[in-house]
Each structure stands twice: as structure tokens, then as C-alpha cells.
Enzyme design. Sequence first.
Site, PDB file in Angstrom:
ATOM      1  N   LEU A 570       0.818  -1.207   0.000  1.00  0.00           N
ATOM      2  CA  LEU A 570       0.000   0.000   0.000  1.00  0.00           C
ATOM      3  C   LEU A 570       0.854   1.260   0.000  1.00  0.00           C
ATOM      4  O   LEU A 570       0.455   2.283  -0.552  1.00  0.00           O
ATOM      5  CB  LEU A 570      -0.927   0.003   1.221  1.00  0.00           C
ATOM      6  N   GLN A 574      10.262   6.264   5.113  1.00  0.00           N
ATOM      7  CA  GLN A 574      11.653   6.254   5.563  1.00  0.00           C
ATOM      8  C   GLN A 574      11.960   5.061   6.467  1.00  0.00           C
ATOM      9  O   GLN A 574      13.044   4.489   6.418  1.00  0.00           O
ATOM     10  CB  GLN A 574      11.950   7.556   6.298  1.00  0.00           C
ATOM     11  N   VAL A 578       3.803  -0.351   4.432  1.00  0.00           N
ATOM     12  CA  VAL A 578       2.457  -0.791   4.767  1.00  0.00           C
ATOM     13  C   VAL A 578       2.013  -1.773   3.686  1.00  0.00           C
ATOM     14  O   VAL A 578       2.017  -1.421   2.503  1.00  0.00           O
ATOM     15  CB  VAL A 578       1.468   0.383   4.851  1.00  0.00           C
ATOM     16  N   LYS A 609       1.574  -2.835   9.097  1.00  0.00           N
ATOM     17  CA  LYS A 609       2.642  -1.842   9.166  1.00  0.00           C
ATOM     18  C   LYS A 609       3.912  -2.544   9.616  1.00  0.00           C
ATOM     19  O   LYS A 609       3.952  -3.129  10.700  1.00  0.00           O
ATOM     20  CB  LYS A 609       2.288  -0.732  10.154  1.00  0.00           C
ATOM     21  N   ASP A 713      -4.032  14.594   9.727  1.00  0.00           N
ATOM     22  CA  ASP A 713      -4.074  14.287   8.295  1.00  0.00           C
ATOM     23  C   ASP A 713      -5.433  13.710   7.913  1.00  0.00           C
ATOM     24  O   ASP A 713      -5.523  12.726   7.180  1.00  0.00           O
ATOM     25  CB  ASP A 713      -2.951  13.318   7.927  1.00  0.00           C
TER      26      ASP A 713
END
Length: 863
Positions: A570, A574, A578, A609, A713
Amino acid sequence: MKRETKTPSLSLLLLAGSQRLFCVCRSPLGMSRGQILDEDISASSQWSDSTAAKYGRLDCEEGDGAWCPEIAGEPENMNEFLQIDLRSLHFITLVGTQGRHAGGIGNEFAQTYKIKYSRDGSRWISWRNRQGKEVIEGNRNAYDIVLKDMEPPIIARFVRFMPVIDHSMNVCMRVELYGCEWLDGLVSYNSPLGQQMTLNGQHVHLNDSVYDGAMKGLGQLTDGMCGLDDFTHSHVYNVWPGYDYVGWSNESFPNGYVEIMFEFDRTRNFTTMKVHCNNMFSRRVKTFQKVVCYFRSELDWEATPISFSPVMDDVNPSARFVTVSLYNHMASAIKCQYYFSDIWMMFSEITFQSGDDPTHKVDDSNTRILIGCLVAIIFILVAIIVIILWRQVWQKMLEKVSRRMLDDELTASLSIQSETFTYNNNNSPSSVPSEQESNSTYERIFPLGPDYQEPSRLVRKLPEFSQTSEDTGEFQKRCMGYIWVFHTYYAIAYIHVYFSAASTNTASKSTPASVQEGVPHYAEADIVNLQGVTGGNTYAVSALTMDLLSGKDVAVEEFPRKLLTFKEKLGEGQFGEVHLCEAEGMQDFMDEEFSFDVIENQTVLVAVKMLRADANKNARNDFLKEIKIMSRLKDPNIIRLLAVCMSSDPLCMITEYMENGDLNQFLSRHEPEGMIALLSNAPTVSYSNLHHMATQIASGMKYLSSLNFVHRDLATRNCLVGKNYTIKIADFGMSRNLYSGDYYRIQGRAVLPIRWMSWESILLGKFTTSSDVWAFGVTLWEMLTFCKEQPYSQLSDEQVIENTGEFFRDQRRQIYLPQPPMCPDPVYKLMLSCWNRNTKERPSFQEIHHTLLDYSLNVNKNH
């Protein structure tokens, strides 16, 4: 999704001479927005006039919706291509492709393709990635945009997209190139072949593996990647030791130097050369002892070279740039001899800086005089403004402010400092200064350098917008109205300074908020920011909340890795990646309250993750803190942590994922109910379902705000869609290449969703629940436009930042997002309240959720 073309950022303009060192060179080059003209787009063939090359523009539907080659003959004889002429050399870091959708009529796309490029139009080079692979994975449907990083990047004027055709299906393409103009002007270099070192029985290959020529070409010395301090390691995965460097041993060079010749597109006025060298002296590797450079302006080499000897460093083994002054020599070619100072010499990057005028030498004295005159004029203007303001308001302000100071009432704070909040007798929040002023991250100038001290000081003079006297507030507004002349030029610099510094801190705490009867109250500046595995910040948490969480054990079960089946990557960043996976037996790891509606023994779609095994200690600590935070989030509209894999590296956390993907892609594939959808036979979403999804987002955010969590976000790309229009809020949209155009990149460090950010977040770096409310208003706008375009699509990124300044000045010149065609007036009124300039006048998520529920009930009653 419509992607906005970006004008070069301030950092790109300032750092043009060393642009490859920073990840700011990712702007669309003009296919989708039309800057690339039709006559600069050509093709080998076409189906028909309506599928000609000029229709191969990303995210455009002109003609029959794409470029489609005429397919005839055998696959092995195929050499179809779509060619773009950029008119000058460009540094290309990213490409995007799309198929032919044509409003649902077309279903042709290229599953794989190749890229060829040329700097002069005669010699064509096949692009290969750092592992030598030539074929690029393309599209899986006709409508999604697939972005691919060019690793290594290419320097070219001409680029060809070549679909790999196997005759199992027709292919069509729409494309875009991302990058920036190649300002170095370097078209080729010629150096001795890199050599091999044997180190403790291990072979370290120091060859120029991506060199694209025989005797003349470009390669690792211009690929934008600086080597690490330890040359046996690399930024790139699955490559050999020494990959980042080109290196030579003095045993092979009896003259004691390595000679490299650089050729440029035209005669230029050269000021400096920067050479990135390894200095791991414990392995007998050092920077060069001396360099001697010769210059060729026309056909002949100048007789007198320049010589430079850097200071040798036997203390610090870090790799570094060595800057060599070229003293404004005019040349179209430069030949440099680098002398050994030890057994080995290794370079990873060489850049050149030249003056603005390619035909005349710069008159430094005139330049200094001109700069001095401009500075003097600016100071005179500032002095005039200060005198005018002083005469108009100073006397009146002094009287009132002094009277308030005597009464210990409200004062105006003109420096950015931490605040704590208490409750008065009426349980209404009031603001008082904290005991100790926090160290503002605006003061941290790295990595922009001392040239940015002035905008840093100016930011610290911005007001806090606490409750001030009417005259003081008016004085501040008028002051900043004048200062905005200078602020406009420095606004982007503020963001670079603040967020570059902020990204180097994994956590920042200020004085804890005051509490009453044990209930924590969120302080705006009192947050802990965790660095997510993909390089972006996860939820921001109040320091007090984080302290309370840190004392609790994480009750998350270990999941067997062997039961995870990889489906799709996905996103990445850094520190990690995912992945979309299928998990077997996940039902055993879910409690009844949050169990999935799945049949027993059926695989479950999950997001994993994964923290890279070589992540640093800070990243690992943040990963564990993120697990701790995620384990506490239990709400029907928040993605939930299901299990972890912690027994060995790489560390993983497993979260829910919804079968319909993210809300942005879901809505962009649908149409509102109506005649257009009926005629196009497109799938639809009713307004009541949109309203239902928006209410769920508000509910999830109400839950987060109740825990003093700030999302930072919130957008449709970070909301996942399940069965029956179920919505769950997530946080990994930032890591996806698909949405790279939604983020404003700051020198490869921070990425900011500025089109969703409140004015105070952009200008002051303040993230609060109120700034999340602003983002909710933008998210609601996205939903009611069915995600057909970006917010403020008519504005460039820099214009979006300038518009936040209009909110700051509050002179009614700010631009609001327009009311979508299918948006009812009450809902648009709710959006506008989310974008209120005053943070205290924005509704809370509890109020938003209540408003949406009430409106839904009223609509149902009327129907």
C-alpha cells in the site's frame, strides 16, 4: 483524482545548484495541465485521430480518452511508443500512468511498460532500475493513477513510454512526468572504471552501476543519492556492498590521481564544484588531497588550471561534501584531476554551480552594490511604516495596555510560547502563560543555513491570537498588514524551517496542562508527535495523555507470521512499509465487540505496518509507542489494532482494512444519483449514503478528540470503506505514491497536506482539535464533489500558502472552497464554520456530529 501542477518551491529555487540532494524535484512537468504543448507529444502510431498522442495526458479525457497505438504484427516486433519532448534537459524522478477510462466506456490499459530516454534525440537509452530490471509494473484498471519512482532518476530531454504488448488485450496510455529542470547543464562525464575492494573476505564493488553511456554518459555521480558514512552499506535495498560509491585504489594510478572530464550543454560561468566524498580513514579511505581543474571554453583547453587542497580530517569519519571554488571560469567542459591522500578514494555525487549569465562573467562589486541598495531601501520602508504606525496608535495603545498591566489582566503575547489552560469558576477555559517559555522550533535553522535567520525572527513575532484588547488586536492586524509585503516572500521559508526542524524531533513536551479533579485538559502546544513507520507523523497526543498511557501494559497478542499472505504494497516511507495482506485465523484475535462479519475459517483482509529491520532506535521506540496508542483506540469508526508480530524483526502491527479501499478512490469511481449516472451506467452513491459516511467520520473524530488525540491528516484518502458504507478512520494515506500529489514536500523530510491544513497549522505550526475540524470541513467538501478534484485545484501549492496569509490578515480577501453542486445550504454552512478564522468559534466534533444527526432526521421527516 485531479492532480495540481506545482510551481517550483522556494527551496528548489534557492537550492537549484544542488537540487539532486533534496527530494523537492517532484513537480508535474505539464502533461496533465497542458504546459507541454500538443506539438511536443508524438507517437509511433495511433488507432485513430481521436486516440492520437496529444490525448495521452494523465487525468484528461479529451478525444477518446487516451493515446492508443495501432497494434499489428507479432509482439516481438513491437516497438510502439508515446514520446514527450521537454524542450530542455530535465531531472525526472517520478512517472505516472493511467489507462483509457473515457467515463466508463473504455477499459484499455498497459499492465507493464518500458521507458527509453535521450538527451539529444539521437542516442536512446533504456531505463533500468537499480537491480537492472527494465520492465515497469503499470496499471490494473483503466481509471487509477499509478505512480512509479524513477530509481535511479533520469536526466533527459526526450522520454518514450513503451507499453509491453502481448495481444491478450488492447493497450492505451495516459502519462505524466514529474521532476524539475536540470539546472547543472551537465550532459556527460567520463571517469575510470570503479574498482573492487576486498574487506575482511567480503567483496565491495565500487563500480558506476547505473552509468548510461560507453565513454560519455551520466550515472551514480549524478543520481541524487549521497553515500552513507559506512560505504559498505547503502540507502538501496537488495544491492551489493559499496553500491552508493564509485571508488578507486591508488595502486592502479601511477600518477597519483584520478581524472574525470565533465561536458556541459553550453558554455557556462562556473562558481563552485561540490564533491561528496567518503572519509572512513579506518579503512584507508579519505577525501582527495588536492584537485587540479582545467577548463575548455571553445575548442582549446586553457593553459592555466586552478588548484585546491581541502583540509584533511583524521578525526571525523563522516562522509562530506568538499566545495571547490571555480572562480567564475567560463567553460563548456571541465577536466579535474583528484589526487589520492590514502589508498582509496570514493565519490558518490558531484555537482556544479554556475552563474545566471552563461556568456559574461559576474561583476561581484556591482552585485554587492545592488544588494546593498535593495537592503537599504527595505530598511527605509520599514522605518517609514514604523513611524506612521507609532504616530497613529502608539499613544492610545500605551494608555490602555499599561492600565491592563496594572490590573494584571490580559496581555498581548508577540512571541510564540507554550500555553497552559485552567478552568475558572464557571468551568470555562481561560489562557495563562506557562511558567517557562518553550524553545520554539522556528529557531532551528538546519538544514537551510544562516540565510534564514530573518524569517525565523519574524515568525516569532507573530501573535498567539489569545484574547487581547481591541486596540492591541487592531494594532497587530495593521502591523502584520504592512509586514505581509515581506511575509509573502518568506511564508514558504517558515514552513521549511519549522517542519524540517520538527521532523528531527521524535517527541517534544512542554509544561503539562493544568487539570481539575483529575480530568486532563488538552493544551495546544502540549503534544507528543510520533514518527510513523512510513515517515509521516501519526496521531499527535497530549503529553499528559501519553504519560498516562505509558504506565500501562499493551494487551495485544502475537500473531503467527506464517498466517499472513502478501497481496499488495500500500505504501512505504523512511522507516517502513504498509502491506495489504490476507490473514488466516484472525477471528481468534478479535473480541466480540469488534469482530468482523466474516465466516469462520475465512481469510481476513488486514493492513500490516512493518518496521524495517535496520530502523534506528528512535524509530523503534516510536513504533512501540504507536502500538501502545493504537491498542487503546476502540471505536466503531477508527481502524483498530488487531495483533502484532514482535518476536523477531521486522516488527509488525496488524490493523483492520476495509474491502472497498479508501474513500477517495471509492467515491472517484462512483457518480451521484441522477441523469448523468443513468446515461453512463456508472455505479452511484446516494446523498443519504454520503451523509451517513460523513456522520461516521464525525463520530470517529469525536472519539479521538475526547482522548485529546489530534489526527493531523484527516482526508478521504485516510478513511476506509467497508460493507454498507461503513467508514473507519486510518492514518497511512501519506505513505502511498498514489497521493504524493496531495502533499507538499519539504526537502525530503516532511510532507504536509497543506490543502487540508488550517491557516494556523501552516503559518504557526499549531495542530489542535480545531485544526482537525478545519480538515473535516475539507474532507466533507471532497465527499460532496465525489473526489473529482483536489481542494483549491485552481491554486498552486504556493498560492494555497499565500491564501492562508489572507486568513491571517482577515481582510475578507481569503478564498474559500466553493459550494459543491449537490451540497445543501445547511451542510455548506457547516463547512464554512469549520473554516472559521478564530479557532474558538469553530464547532467541536461533538457539535458537528450532533448537527449531522439532526439534519439527517429532518431530511428523513420531510421525505
